[in-house]
Design a protein around this motif. Structure first.
Motif, PDB file in Angstrom:
ATOM      1  N   ALA A   1       0.822  -1.107   0.004  1.00  6.29           N
ATOM      2  CA  ALA A   1      -0.086  -0.174   0.020  1.00  6.29           C
ATOM      3  C   ALA A   1       0.971   1.299   0.042  1.00  6.29           C
ATOM      4  N   ALA A   2       2.110   1.306   0.638  1.00  8.35           N
ATOM      5  CA  ALA A   2       3.034   2.402   0.896  1.00  8.35           C
ATOM      6  C   ALA A   2       3.495   2.643  -0.594  1.00  8.35           C
ATOM      7  N   ILE A   3       3.895   1.652  -1.149  1.00 12.14           N
ATOM      8  CA  ILE A   3       4.568   1.812  -2.470  1.00 12.14           C
ATOM      9  C   ILE A   3       3.379   2.453  -3.495  1.00 12.14           C
ATOM     10  N   LEU A   4       2.410   1.955  -3.571  1.00 11.84           N
ATOM     11  CA  LEU A   4       1.014   2.450  -4.368  1.00 11.84           C
ATOM     12  C   LEU A   4       1.244   3.744  -4.220  1.00 11.84           C
ATOM     13  N   PHE A   5       0.907   4.171  -2.842  1.00 15.76           N
ATOM     14  CA  PHE A   5       0.530   5.739  -2.217  1.00 15.76           C
ATOM     15  C   PHE A   5       1.732   6.575  -2.636  1.00 15.76           C
ATOM     16  N   LEU A   6       2.928   6.113  -2.723  1.00 11.27           N
ATOM     17  CA  LEU A   6       4.249   6.718  -3.106  1.00 11.27           C
ATOM     18  C   LEU A   6       4.235   7.011  -4.769  1.00 11.27           C
ATOM     19  N   VAL A   7       3.980   5.997  -5.447  1.00 13.37           N
ATOM     20  CA  VAL A   7       3.796   6.000  -6.711  1.00 13.37           C
ATOM     21  C   VAL A   7       2.756   7.242  -7.187  1.00 13.37           C
ATOM     22  N   LEU A   8       1.678   7.107  -6.584  1.00 16.12           N
ATOM     23  CA  LEU A   8       0.282   8.120  -6.969  1.00 16.12           C
ATOM     24  C   LEU A   8       1.103   9.537  -6.277  1.00 16.12           C
TER      25      LEU A   8
END
Length: 310
Positions: A283-290
Motif C-alpha cells: 500500500a505504501a509503494i502504491l501511495f508513493l507512486v501516486l
C-alpha cells in the motif's frame, strides 16, 4: 485569474497535509501503553443476559495501590482458536471463536468518569518494549482495560464501576441458550497466557426469563497448580469462590423465553505479522507512486496526451 504556479503550490500543500494526516494516524495507533497491575483488587461482578443475546457486565471494583503506583488492568478475552491448541500461530489459519466488547465505560460510585485506557494485545507475545508496542503472532487476543491514574501513593484506595457489553458469550443448545463466561478453555488450556484469571469475590447472574440451571468453577492459582473447585452458591444465581477470591467461570442454562438472538461468534484467523507487513509495504509503494505522479504533473504539467485539446 490565479497564476498556475500558485495553484500548483496550493495543490502540493494540500497533498502534504494529506500525507501528514496518514502519518499522524499511523503514529496515533502506536501510542505508548504501559502495563498496570492485575492484582490488588476486590471485584464483584454482575452478568445480565439481554434479550438480543448480549451480556451486560458490571464490575464493582475496590482497588488499593501498592508502592509501584500503577493503575489497575482488567483483561477481557476477545479471540481464541475455535478448536485445536490455543497457542497456535497465526500461520495455522482456521476458524476462531470471538467475543465483541462494546458500550465500555468506567465511573466512580458517584457516577463521575474515571481515567480509562484500552489496548488490544496478544497475551502470548508480551510487549517487546516498555511502551506496550508488540507484534502479533498468536491467535489469542485480549482487551486490556486500564483504570485509574498513575503514581498514586501506596495504600491509596479507589472504587471503580466498570461496565461493558459482550456479544458472543451465549451458546445455542438444544434446550435454548447457555451462558459460558468467561470462556473456560481460554482460562485453563494455555498456561503461558493467564491474564484473564483475575480473582473475583462474587458473581451474580440475571436473565430476561430467569435461569434454569447454573454452575460455577473457581480457579485459585493463576498457574494451574491448584485443581479447580466448585464455587459456593449463595442462591440460585449468586456464586462466591469460597475461602478466598479466585477466578470464576459460570455455566448457566438460560430460559430462552424473551431472548431473540444469541449463539457463538466465529471469524477467520487474523493475518500473520509477515502478511501485514507485505500489505502495508504494498500500500505504501502504491501511495508513493501516486504521490510522485501527481507531484510531477503539478510541477511540470500534465503529459501532452492527457491535456485537454483546444
Amino acid at each position: 485569474m490565479i497564476d498556475g504556479k500558485v495553484m500548483r503550490i496550493v495543490a502540493l500543500a494540500a497533498l502534504g497535509l494529506a500525507v501528514a494526516g496518514v502519518v499522524g494516524a499511523a503514529v496515533r495507533d502506536r501510542e505508548p501503553f504501559y502495563p498496570g497491575r492485575t492484582s490488588g483488587a476486590q471485584v464483584k461482578a454482575q452478568y445480565e443476559v439481554r434479550a438480543d443475546g448480549g451480556l451486560d457486565v458490571t464490575e464493582t471494583i475496590e482497588y488499593e495501590y501498592n508502592q509501584s503506583g500503577q493503575p489497575l488492568d482488567r483483561v477481557v478475552q476477545l479471540r481464541r482458536p475455535d478448536d485445536g491448541r490455543l497457542d497456535l500461530s497465526v500461520a495455522n489459519r482456521g476458524t476462531d471463536r470471538v467475543w465483541k466488547v462494546t458500550h465500555l465505560s468506567a465511573t466512580d460510585r458517584a457516577g463521575a468518569p474515571v481515567a480509562m485506557r484500552t489496548k488490544e494485545l496478544d497475551p502470548i507475545l508480551p510487549p517487546m518494549t516498555a511502551t506496550g508496542i508488540d507484534g502479533w503472532d498468536s491467535r489469542l487476543s485480549d482487551l486490556v482495560i486500564q483504570l485509574g491514574d498513575d503514581d498514586k501513593p501506596a495504600g491509596h484506595r479507589a472504587t471503580y464501576i466498570l461496565r461493558y457489553r459482550v456479544h458472543g458469550a451465549l451458546d445455542k443448545t438444544a434446550a435454548g441458550f447457555e451462558l459460558n463466561w468467561p470462556d473456560e478453555r481460554r482460562l485453563v488450556e494455555n498456561p503461558s497466557a493467564t491474564e484473564p484469571r483475575a480473582p473475583l469475590d462474587e458473581v451474580r447472574i440475571a436473565a430476561p426469563a430467569g435461569i434454569t440451571k447454573a454452575s460455577c468453577t473457581a480457579y485459585r492459582s493463576a498457574w494451574g497448580s491448584d485443581a479447580p473447585t466448585p464455587c459456593t452458591s449463595a442462591g440460585p444465581a449468586v456464586f462466591t469462590p469460597g475461602r478466598e477470591p479466585a477466578a470464576m467461570t459460570v455455566k448457566v442454562a438460560v430460559n430462552p423465553d424473551g431472548i431473540t438472538d444469541g449463539g457463538a461468534l466465529t471469524d477467520g484467523s487474523p493475518l500473520s505479522r509477515g502478511q501485514r507487513i507485505l500489505l502495508i509495504v504494498g500500500a505504501a509503494i502504491l501511495f508513493l507512486v501516486l504521490v510522485g505522479f501527481v507531484a510531477h504533473c503539478l510541477i511540470r504539467g500534465f503529459p501532452l496526451h492527457l491535456r485537454r485539446r483546444a
